[in-house]
Design a protein around this motif. Structure first.
Motif, PDB file in Angstrom:
ATOM      1  N   CYS A  68      24.110  28.432  40.815  1.00 50.09           N
ATOM      2  CA  CYS A  68      25.590  28.460  40.859  1.00 50.09           C
ATOM      3  C   CYS A  68      26.070  27.224  41.552  1.00 50.09           C
ATOM      4  N   GLY A  69      27.089  26.598  40.961  1.00 48.37           N
ATOM      5  CA  GLY A  69      27.546  25.308  41.481  1.00 48.37           C
ATOM      6  C   GLY A  69      28.332  25.420  42.763  1.00 48.37           C
ATOM      7  N   ILE A  70      28.933  26.602  43.010  1.00 44.53           N
ATOM      8  CA  ILE A  70      29.810  26.682  44.194  1.00 44.53           C
ATOM      9  C   ILE A  70      28.995  27.140  45.402  1.00 44.53           C
ATOM     10  N   CYS A  71      27.944  27.945  45.175  1.00 49.66           N
ATOM     11  CA  CYS A  71      27.170  28.363  46.361  1.00 49.66           C
ATOM     12  C   CYS A  71      25.733  27.845  46.200  1.00 49.66           C
ATOM     13  N   SER A  72      25.610  26.533  45.954  1.00 51.02           N
ATOM     14  CA  SER A  72      24.266  26.005  45.647  1.00 51.02           C
ATOM     15  C   SER A  72      23.433  25.916  46.916  1.00 51.02           C
ATOM     16  N   HIS A  73      24.051  25.510  48.018  1.00 46.83           N
ATOM     17  CA  HIS A  73      23.259  25.322  49.249  1.00 46.83           C
ATOM     18  C   HIS A  73      22.703  26.656  49.736  1.00 46.83           C
ATOM     19  N   VAL A  74      23.534  27.728  49.616  1.00 46.61           N
ATOM     20  CA  VAL A  74      23.115  29.018  50.192  1.00 46.61           C
ATOM     21  C   VAL A  74      21.952  29.595  49.370  1.00 46.61           C
ATOM     22  N   HIS A  75      21.939  29.308  48.059  1.00 49.96           N
ATOM     23  CA  HIS A  75      20.773  29.749  47.253  1.00 49.96           C
ATOM     24  C   HIS A  75      19.519  29.008  47.721  1.00 49.96           C
ATOM     25  N   LEU A 343      46.429  48.869  35.902  1.00 51.27           N
ATOM     26  CA  LEU A 343      47.199  47.674  36.308  1.00 51.27           C
ATOM     27  C   LEU A 343      47.810  47.041  35.057  1.00 51.27           C
ATOM     28  N   LYS A 344      48.568  45.995  35.278  1.00 50.67           N
ATOM     29  CA  LYS A 344      49.207  45.277  34.159  1.00 50.67           C
ATOM     30  C   LYS A 344      48.198  44.258  33.619  1.00 50.67           C
ATOM     31  N   LEU A 345      48.369  43.970  32.319  1.00 48.50           N
ATOM     32  CA  LEU A 345      47.463  42.960  31.735  1.00 48.50           C
ATOM     33  C   LEU A 345      47.630  41.639  32.476  1.00 48.50           C
ATOM     34  N   ALA A 346      48.856  41.327  32.870  1.00 49.16           N
ATOM     35  CA  ALA A 346      49.098  40.027  33.509  1.00 49.16           C
ATOM     36  C   ALA A 346      48.335  39.935  34.818  1.00 49.16           C
ATOM     37  N   ASP A 347      47.957  41.071  35.398  1.00 48.74           N
ATOM     38  CA  ASP A 347      47.247  40.981  36.682  1.00 48.74           C
ATOM     39  C   ASP A 347      45.746  40.840  36.489  1.00 48.74           C
ATOM     40  N   MET A 348      45.281  40.949  35.255  1.00 47.03           N
ATOM     41  CA  MET A 348      43.823  40.929  35.070  1.00 47.03           C
ATOM     42  C   MET A 348      43.203  39.651  35.612  1.00 47.03           C
ATOM     43  N   PRO A 349      43.696  38.460  35.209  1.00 47.74           N
ATOM     44  CA  PRO A 349      43.043  37.266  35.785  1.00 47.74           C
ATOM     45  C   PRO A 349      43.083  37.286  37.310  1.00 47.74           C
ATOM     46  N   MET A 350      44.217  37.723  37.861  1.00 54.74           N
ATOM     47  CA  MET A 350      44.277  37.727  39.343  1.00 54.74           C
ATOM     48  C   MET A 350      43.239  38.694  39.895  1.00 54.74           C
ATOM     49  N   LEU A 351      43.125  39.865  39.261  1.00 53.28           N
ATOM     50  CA  LEU A 351      42.181  40.869  39.772  1.00 53.28           C
ATOM     51  C   LEU A 351      40.755  40.324  39.653  1.00 53.28           C
ATOM     52  N   LEU A 352      40.471  39.693  38.499  1.00 55.66           N
ATOM     53  CA  LEU A 352      39.096  39.217  38.292  1.00 55.66           C
ATOM     54  C   LEU A 352      38.754  38.153  39.325  1.00 55.66           C
ATOM     55  N   THR A 353      39.710  37.254  39.572  1.00 55.18           N
ATOM     56  CA  THR A 353      39.357  36.226  40.569  1.00 55.18           C
ATOM     57  C   THR A 353      39.386  36.834  41.968  1.00 55.18           C
ATOM     58  N   GLY A 354      39.963  38.024  42.106  1.00 58.73           N
ATOM     59  CA  GLY A 354      40.027  38.635  43.445  1.00 58.73           C
ATOM     60  C   GLY A 354      38.650  38.739  44.055  1.00 58.73           C
ATOM     61  N   ILE A 355      37.658  39.073  43.215  1.00 65.37           N
ATOM     62  CA  ILE A 355      36.313  39.168  43.822  1.00 65.37           C
ATOM     63  C   ILE A 355      35.618  37.809  43.729  1.00 65.37           C
ATOM     64  N   ASP A 356      36.354  36.802  43.230  1.00 66.05           N
ATOM     65  CA  ASP A 356      35.768  35.468  43.143  1.00 66.05           C
ATOM     66  C   ASP A 356      34.428  35.548  42.394  1.00 66.05           C
ATOM     67  N   PRO A 357      34.485  36.083  41.124  1.00 61.47           N
ATOM     68  CA  PRO A 357      33.199  36.346  40.433  1.00 61.47           C
ATOM     69  C   PRO A 357      32.518  35.031  40.094  1.00 61.47           C
ATOM     70  N   CYS A 358      31.246  35.024  40.225  1.00 60.80           N
ATOM     71  CA  CYS A 358      30.520  33.808  39.855  1.00 60.80           C
ATOM     72  C   CYS A 358      29.549  34.236  38.756  1.00 60.80           C
ATOM     73  N   PHE A 359      29.965  34.024  37.495  1.00 57.92           N
ATOM     74  CA  PHE A 359      29.144  34.563  36.403  1.00 57.92           C
ATOM     75  C   PHE A 359      27.779  33.898  36.405  1.00 57.92           C
ATOM     76  N   SER A 360      27.793  32.582  36.695  1.00 59.51           N
ATOM     77  CA  SER A 360      26.480  31.942  36.610  1.00 59.51           C
ATOM     78  C   SER A 360      25.586  32.518  37.698  1.00 59.51           C
ATOM     79  N   CYS A 361      26.203  33.088  38.755  1.00 60.34           N
ATOM     80  CA  CYS A 361      25.375  33.676  39.795  1.00 60.34           C
ATOM     81  C   CYS A 361      24.696  34.919  39.257  1.00 60.34           C
ATOM     82  N   ASN A 362      25.547  35.832  38.730  1.00 58.60           N
ATOM     83  CA  ASN A 362      24.898  37.111  38.473  1.00 58.60           C
ATOM     84  C   ASN A 362      24.478  37.235  37.031  1.00 58.60           C
TER      85      ASN A 362
END
Lengths: 392, 142, 311, 182, 165
Positions: A68-75, A343-362
Motif C-alpha cells: 500500500c502506497g500510503i502506509c508503506s513504511h508501517v508494512h 443513508l443517502k446515496l450522496a453520503d456513500m463516498p463520504m461513508l466509504l472514505t470514513g474508514i479510509d479504506p485502503c483497497f490495495s491493503c486488504n
C-alpha cells in the motif's frame, strides 16, 4: 425510477472518480436512500503472499512495502520486526528511533491525505486543495530524509538505511511547526463549518458495542470510544520509551472520525519532537544472516488505519515459508457495509472514505459478496439480522 | 456555528502569491538524497552479482565480457527498477549509486528504457556480438 | 445608449450570438481563475475555455446504445439556443437590450429554465444509471430554486412598476441601488443564481465524486461542448440580470464589466467556501430559507409602496 | 463532411487549429489497474496548489467520455483487466495513454505474481512511459509535457539521451553508504 | 508484561480440557493444538470468556514429504491458525487437516467478522468451511479456474515456473 423491482442498483467503480483505487460497490437504492450494499474487491489483488514465497527475505522487504502506497513504511516495519524476531536480532536503538520517527511522519502524511480526500468527496474542494498543499511539507521532509516521497524504503533487515543528521532534525522541527499550526486551523474548520458538519454529523454512527461486535479497529473504532491502540497495548520499537496518548471520541460518526484523526496528527507531531530531542546515538544496522532460522513469528504494529498483523514463518532457507498480512482496512469493511443501510446515496463516498479504506491493503484477502435472497447466497441484510438476533 | 470558516483563509490567499511552483519553466534543485536513476562505476566492479541477487525487481543484468580482466557490461532496465537503493547497500565495492539529478525519465517508447553501462569498447564488442550471434560467444547474459 | 444596427447583425454578431459566446468563454475563464486563486493556485490560462471548446468540437461523437438518437443530438442544440435567446432581452455590455417588450423578464427566465430542462431530459434519455440519477437531481433542484429566484427578481420589477427589463434598468439607474433598498432580495437572488447555475455548494446534479458527471455522463464531443457553452452563456446572463436589478442598472460597458466581475468575485468566494450540499439539503434549504425570505422581501416592498402611495 | 469539401490549404489550417486545441486542453482520466496507490496519490498531488496542472489545461474528468488522456497506473491485475479495456474503449478518439510507475511499465516489483498481466502496454497502446516508484509529481508533469511535445511535432515522442556512464548524482545518506563513495 | 502472562495463564486454564498440547514459542504467545472437531467448542469458550478478539485466521500448507519407500504414503496437510489477541498476549488455536479431509465448521456464527477470514481461507487453500453462507469468488478474478488454490505449494503460477531468481 426503478429499473428492477423497487431496487435500483448503482454500481460505483471499478473506475470511479471518488475512489483513488478500484473497487466495485453496488448499492441497492430506493430513490436516494440506500437499502443495501455490497462490495467486490479483487481489482488490486496481485498475489503478493504467493509472490513472497518465491523471493528472498531481502527482496520481500520491498514487496511488502508496495502492498500500500500510503502506509508503506508501517508494512516494512512490521515485516522487519517479524523477521528480526525470527532471527533473534535486535535493531540498534538509533535505528528503532528513526523507524518510529518515519512511522509517525507517515501517519501525519496519511491522515492529512485522508482529510483532503474525504473533504473532496464531500464536495469541499478548497479544504482538499489546502490540506494537500500543506501535506507537501511533510512529503518534502520525507523526501529529504529518505529520497522518495511515498516509498521511503527506510528499513533494512536489522536496521535503517540512512541517518537523521542534526540539520535534518532542524528542518523537521521547522516543518512540524507549520503542520501543527495548519492542523489547528483544520480542526477549527472541521468543528465549525456548517455545511461540512451537515455532510458529516450523524453519518454512519456506530456505538462502541457495535464497533467491537463488527470488529472495527483503528481511528474508526476510536471515534466510537473503543480505546484500542497497539502502540499502547503492545508497545513495539521505542513506544515504551516515547509513549503516545490514545485519542478517542464519543460521537462514533463520520465527524468524530475526522476529529480523532486530526488529534492523532497532533499526537504524532508531539512524539516526533520528543524523539528528535533525545535521539539515541549508535550504529544504524545490526548484522543479519541471509538464511533465517526456522520458526514462526507474529508482529503487530499500529498502521494509520488500525492494527496491522504480520505472520512470518521460515523453513531455514533464504526464502520465507509463509508471509500472512492481515491489514486494518479488512476489519473496517464489515462496519461500512452494515452502516450504509438507510443513508443517502450522496453520503456513500463520504461513508466509504470514513474508514479510509485502503483497497490495495486488504485486497490480498477478503470482500463480501451479496446476492439475491435465494438459498445459497447470504445477503448483507441476513447477516445484519443475524447479528441483531445473536446479540439480543 | 459560523458559516464558511475557511473564508478568512480563502480571501487572504487571493492576495497572496499562489503556492504553485511553475515546474517546467522553474526547476528547483532536487534534495541531495533523492533516489533517481542508477549509475554504475565499471572500474570498481568485481562481478560478484550480489546486487543482482538482492534486486527486488530484476532491474540489473551483468554481461561478463572478460572474467579475468574484470570487464563487464551492465544492462540496467529503468522500467523494472523501483529505485529502492537496496543494490547500493548490498554492493561492498561502492560502484553503484542512485543519481539525484536524473529523475525526469518519462519517454515515448520502451526500447531505450534498457540502457547499457560500461566502457565504450566493451559495449561496442557486446553490440557487435548481439548483431551477429554466430561469432565466438562470451558468457550469455543472464 | 441605443444601437441602431441591422437586426441580423444584432442577432448574429453584437449583443447576440458571437459576442455572447465570447463573453461566456471569458466569464468561464474568470470564474475558474478566481476559484483557483482562492485555492491558492495559479489557475488556467486565458485561452483555456476556447481551447476546451474547440477540442470538444473536434472530438469524435459517440452515440451510446439504448438512446433515442434524434433526441440525443437535438437536445444540446436546443439548450444553447435557449440560452442565446435569453441573451437578447438582457442589456448586454451596457447597451440597450436587442429587443425588449412588456414582460420580457418572464420570457428571459423561461428561456434559461428551458436550458436546465433540456439537461434534465438529456440525462433521462440515456440508460446509464449515473445520468438517470443526475437527471432526477437536476430537475428536483430546478423546482426548488426556481420559485425563490423568480420572486427576488419580482421585487425590483414591482419597485419599477414594469415587467420590461430595459425599463427596470433605467429605473435602477435613477434611484438608489436596490441592493440597499431590498437587501434580502439581493442575497436570495445571488444564492438563487448559484442554484440556477448549479455552482457548488449546489452542484449535486453533476457531483463529480458521486455520480461521475450526472446528466452529462453519456455526452462527449459536440453535444458536451454545446451544453458547456449553454452553461457559460447562462452564467453571463444571470450575472447581468442580477447586476441590472440590484446594482443600479448598467448604463455603459465599463459599468457592465465592473459590476458583473464584482458579482463574479462574490460568487467565486461563495463557491470555494462551502462543501457540497446533499440534494435533500439543498431542496430543504431552498424551500425553508430561500422561499420564505423572498416572500418576506415582497411583503416589505408591497407595504413600502402602499404607504408611499397613501401618504 | 465539411472537411472533404474544403480544399487542402483550408484542411491544413483546420488540422493545425484542432492540434492546437488538443495540446492546450488535454483532459485526463485516471485509472488504477491494481497499483499500490503510491502513483495515484502523486497523480492527485499534481492537481493541488503546489504543482497545479490546471495551468496546462489538464482537468481530471469523471467520465471516460469526456477525457482524452488515460493516465493509468498499476500492473493490471486479472480482475481489473476488462474494466481497463472497457474504460479505454469508452474514450472517444483521439485518445492517448500515459503509463505511470514501474508497475505500469513492466509489473515492477510484482513481476511473476500469479494475478497480474504485467505492464499496461501489453493491453493498450501506451504513448508515454513514466518510470519511477512512484515518480515525483514533477516527473508526471514532465511525462505529460513529453506527450504534448510529441503531439506538437506530430510524431511519436523520440527517445532522449541520458548521461549513461557518469557518476554525477551520488546518494548522500550520511551513513555507512556515504563513505563508500568517499 | 505481567498482564500478558496472567492473560496467557487464564486462557491456558480455560483451554486445558480441549487442547491436545500447549507450546510457548514466544514469551507473549501461547499455541494450543486443537482437534478439528473440538474447534467450535474451543472458539465458543474463548468468546464466552470474551478473551480478546479474533485478529486473523492464517492458513499453512504442509505438502506431502517425498515418499520414502519403507513407510506408507504420508498425505499432505493444511494447518489453520486461529489467532486471538488481547492486549500484548496472543493465543493461537492450531488445527491440522489432511488434504483429503480439509473440512472445518464455520465460526462466523459466533464472530461475524470471522466470515471474512474464512472466506479467504477457502479460496486460497481450498479448505471446505461448512455453513459459510457466501459463495462465489472473493479476491480472485471471476475467470479463475475452479479447484485451483493459489496459496498451496503445489500451485506454481500459470506459466508453470515462478519467474524469479
Amino acid at each position: 425510477m426503478s429499473a428492477d423491482t423497487n431496487k435500483f442498483v448503482i454500481p460505483i467503480g471499478p473506475q470511479h472518480p471518488a475512489l483513488k483505487e478500484p473497487a466495485n460497490f453496488e448499492f441497492w437504492v430506493d430513490g436516494e436512500t440506500v437499502t443495501g450494499a455490497s462490495v467486490r474487491l479483487g481489482y488490486v489483488h496481485r498475489g503478493i503472499e504467493k509472490g513472497a514465497e518465491a523471493r528472498t527475505w531481502v527482496q520481500n522487504l520491498y514487496l511488502m512495502e508496495r502492498i500500500c502506497g500510503i502506509c508503506s513504511h508501517v508494512h516494512a516495519t512490521a515485516y522487519t520486526l517479524g523477521v528480526e524476531k525470527l532471527a533473534g536480532v535486535e535493531a540498534p536503538p538509533r535505528a528503532q528511533a528513526i523507524r518510529q520517527i518515519m512511522g509517525e511522519l507517515e501517519r501525519i502524511h496519511s491522515h492529512m491525505l485522508w482529510l483532503g480526500v474525504a473533504a473532496h468527496e464531500g464536495g469541499f474542494d478548497s479544504l482538499f486543495m489546502y490540506s494537500w498543499r500543506d501535506r507537501e511539507t511533510v512529503m518534502d521532509l520525507l523526501e529529504k530524509i529518505s529520497g522518495n516521497k511515498v516509498h521511503y524504503s527506510a528499513n533494512l533487515l536489522g536496521g535503517v538505511k540512512f541517518d537523521i543528521t542534526p540539520e535534518l532534525a532542524a528542518e523537521i522541527h521547522k516543518g512540524l511547526e507549520f503542520l501543527d499550526e495548519r492542523n489547528r486551523f483544520y480542526l477549527k474548520v472541521v468543528n465549525q463549518d456548517e455545511t461540512f458538519i451537515g455532510r458529516t454529523r450523524g453519518i454512519g454512527t456506530m456505538t462502541a458495542e457495535r464497533a467491537n461486535f463488527l470488529g472495527a479497529i483503528g481511528p474508526t473504532a476510536r471515534a466510537s470510544g473503543v480505546a484500542h491502540d497497539i502502540r499502547v497495548d503492545a508497545p513495539y520499537l521505542k513506544y515504551s520509551e516515547f509513549p503516545i496518548k490514545v485519542e478517542t471520541h464519543t460521537s462514533g460518526d463520520l465527524h468524530g472520525r475526522f476529529i480523532v484523526r486530526i488529534n492523532e496528527t497532533f499526537e504524532s507531531i508531539r512524539v516526533i519532537r520528543e524523539i528528535l530531542d533525545h535521539l539515541p546515538p549508535g550504529e544504524l544496522t545490526a548484522r543479519m544472516p541471509r538464511r533465517i532460522p526456522a520458526g514462526e513469528a507474529i508482529s503487530r504494529v499500529e498502521a494509520p488505519r488500525g492494527e496491522l498483523l504480520y505472520f512470518v514463518a521460515s523453513n531455514g532457507s533464504d526464502k520465507p515459508e509463509r508471509v500472512k498480512v492481515r491489514t486494518p482496512s479488512l476489519c473496517n469493511w464489515s462496519t461500512v457495509l452494515s452502516l450504509a443501510i438507510g443513508l443517502k446515496l450522496a453520503d456513500m463516498p463520504m461513508l466509504l472514505t470514513g474508514i479510509d479504506p485502503c483497497f490495495s491493503c486488504n485486497d490480498r484477502s477478503v470482500s463480501v459478496k451479496r446476492g439475491t435472497q435465494d438459498s445459497s447466497m447470504w445477503s448483507w441484510e441476513k447477516l445484519r439480522q443475524y447479528g441483531i438476533e445473536y446479540y439480543r | 456555528m459560523p458559516i464558511g470558516t475557511m473564508m478568512s483563509d480563502l480571501v487572504r490567499s487571493l492576495f497572496k502569491k499562489p503556492a504553485t511552483e511553475l515546474y517546467p519553466y522553474v526547476k528547483k534543485p532536487a534534495p541531495a538524497r533523492l533516489r533517481g536513476k542508477l549509475t554504475w562505476n565499471p572500474e570498481k566492479c568485481t562481478g560478484c552479482q550480489l546486487c543482482i541477487k538482492d534486486c527486488p525487481s530484476n532491474a540489473i543484468d551483468l554481461v561478463t565480457i572478460d572474467k579475468a580482466a574484470k570487464q563487464f557490461v551492465m544492462r540496467y532496465h529503468i522500467d523494472h527498477c523501483i529505485y529502492c537503493a537496496q543494490c547500493v547497500v548490498s554492493c561492498r565495492f561502492g560502484c553503484l549509486a542512485l543519481s539525484n539529478v536524473d529523475w525526469e525519465l518519462a519517454i515515448g517508447n520502451k526500447e531505450p528504457l534498457g540502457i547499457f553501462y560500461g566502457k565504450e569498447e566493451n559495449i561496442a564488442r557486446l553490440m557487435e556480438q548481439i548483431a551477429n550471434p554466430g561469432v565466438e560467444q562470451p558468457a550469455t547474459p543472464e | 445608449m441605443n444601437l441602431s444596427l441591422h437586426p441580423i447583425l444584432v442577432l448574429l454578431i453584437f449583443p447576440g450570438g458571437l459576442f455572447l459566446l465570447a463573453s461566456g468563454l471569458i466569464y468561464q475563464w474568470a470564474d475558474r481563475k478566481l476559484i483557483a486563486r482562492f485555492q491558492n493556485r495559479v489557475g488556467p490560462r486565458f485561452i483555456q475555455p476556447l481551447a476546451d471548446t474547440v477540442k470538444l468540437l473536434a472530438k469524435e461523437e459517440i452515440i451510446p446504445t439504448g438512446v433515442h438518437k434524434g433526441l440525443f443530438l437535438v437536445l444540446p442544440v436546443i439548450a444553447l439556443a435557449a440560452a442565446l435567446t435569453a441573451g437578447l432581452y438582457v442589456p448586454m455590455f451596457g447597451f440597450q437590450p436587442a429587443s425588449s417588450f412588456r414582460g420580457d423578464l418572464i420570457v428571459a427566465l423561461y428561456a434559461l429554465s428551458v436550458l436546465t430542462l433540456t439537461m434534465g431530459l438529456a440525462g433521462a434519455n440515456t440508460i446509464s444509471r449515473f445520468s438517470l440519477i443526475g437527471a432526477t437531481r437536476t430537475l428536483t433542484q430546478l423546482f426548488s430554486y426556481e420559485a425563490p429566484f423568480l420572486l427576488t427578481l419580482l421585487g425590483p420589477a414591482i419597485a419599477a412598476g414594469t415587467w420590461q427589463i430595459s425599463k427596470i434598468n433605467d429605473y435602477a439607474g435613477q434611484n438608489i441601488w436596490l441592493m440597499i433598498a431590498q437587501p434580502i432580495g439581493f442575497a436570495v437572488s445571488l444564492i438563487g443564481l448559484m442554484g440556477k447555475l448549479e455552482l457548488p455548494p449546489f452542484d449535486a446534479p453533476e457531483a463529480e465524486t458521486e455520480i461521475v458527471a450526472g446528466a452529462m455522463t453519456e455526452y462527449s464531443g459536440r453535444g458536451y461542448a454545446l451544453f458547456r457553452l449553454g452553461k457559460d452563456v447562462e452564467l453571463v446572463i444571470g450575472l447581468t440580470l442580477v447586476a441590472t436589478f440590484y446594482l443600479g442598472g448598467l448604463a455603459n460597458p465599463l459599468q457592465f464589466v465592473i459590476k458583473t466581475l464584482a458579482l463574479l468575485l462574490v460568487l467565486a468566494l461563495l463557491q470555494t467556501a462551502f462543501a457540497r450540499l446533499r440534494i435533500d439539503q439543498t431542496v430543504g434549504f431552498w424551500w425553508r430559507a430561500g422561499a420564505l425570505l423572498a416572500v418576506v422581501q415582497l411583503i416589505a416592498i408591497l407595504l413600502g409602496r402602499y404607504f408611499t402611495t397613501v401618504f | 463532411m465539411v472537411a472533404q469539401t474544403l480544399d487542402s490549404s483550408w484542411q491544413g489550417v483546420l488540422a493545425k487549429v484542432k492540434n492546437w486545441a488538443r495540446i492546450n486542453s488535454p483532459w485526463a482520466i485516471h485509472f488504477n489497474s491494481g497499483s499500490c496507490n503510491g502513483c495515484d496519490i502523486q497523480i492527485l498531488a499534481t492537481l493541488t496548489p503546489r504543482y497545479d496542472v490546471e495551468r496546462f489545461g489538464i482537468k481530471l474528468q469523471g467520465s471516460p467520455r469526456h477525457a482524452d488522456v488515460l493516465i493509468c497506473t498499476g500492473p493490471v491485475t486479472m480482475q481489473a483487466r476488462d474494466a481497463l479495456l472497457r474504460t479505454y474503449e469508452q474514450m472517444p478518439d483521439p485518445k492517448f495513454v500515459i503509463a505511470v510507475g514501474s508497475c505500469g511499465l513492466s509489473g515492477g516489483v510484482f513481476h511473476g505474481c500469479y494475478n497480474i498481466v504485467g505492464g499496461i502496454n501489453e493491453l493498450l497502446p501506451v504513448d508515454v512511459f513514466v518510470p519511477g516508484c512512484p515518480p515525483r509529481p514533477e516527473g508526471i508533469i514532465y511525462g505529460v509535457a513529453v506527450l504534448l511535445g510529441a503531439l506538437k511535432s506530430g510524431k511519436r515522442p523520440e527517445p532522449i539521451q541520458w548521461s549513461g556512464t557518469g557518476l554525477d548524482g551520488v546518494l548522500h545518506t550520511g551513513s555507512k553508504l556515504e563513505d563508500h563513495h568517499g | 508484561m505481567a498482564s500478558t502472562i496472567g492473560a496467557l495463564g487464564a486462557v491456558e486454564a480455560v483451554l486445558e480440557p480441549l487442547a491436545v498440547s500447549f507450546n510457548r514459542p514466544q514469551p507473549e504467545r501461547l499455541d494450543a493444538v486443537i482437534r478439528p472437531d473440538d474447534l467450535l467448542t474451543a472458539v465458543r469458550t474463548m468468546v464466552n470468556e470474551s478473551w480478546g478478539f479474533l485478529s486473523a485466521i492464517v492458513g499453512l500448507d504442509h505438502p506431502a514429504p517425498a515418499p520414502v519407500e519403507g513407510e506408507a504414503e504420508v498425505e499432505g496437510s493444511i494447518e489453520v491458525l486461529y489467532t486471538f489477541c488481547k492486549g500484548a498476549a496472543i493465543a493461537i488455536l492450531r488445527t491440522t487437516l489432511p488434504y483429503s479431509q480439509a473440512v472445518l465448521p464455520t465460526i462466523s456464527g459466533l464472530l461475524p467478522a470471522a466470515m471474512l477470514y474464512e472466506w479467504e481461507l477457502r479460496e486460497m487453500f481450498g479448505v471446505e468451511v461448512i455453513g459459510l453462507p457466501v459463495t462465489g469468488h472473493l479476491i480472485l478474478a471471476d475467470d479463475w479456474p475452479d479447484g485451483l488454490y493459489p496459496l498451496r505449494k503445489s500451485f506454481v503460477g500459470f506459466n508453470g515456473e515462478e519467474k524469479s531468481q
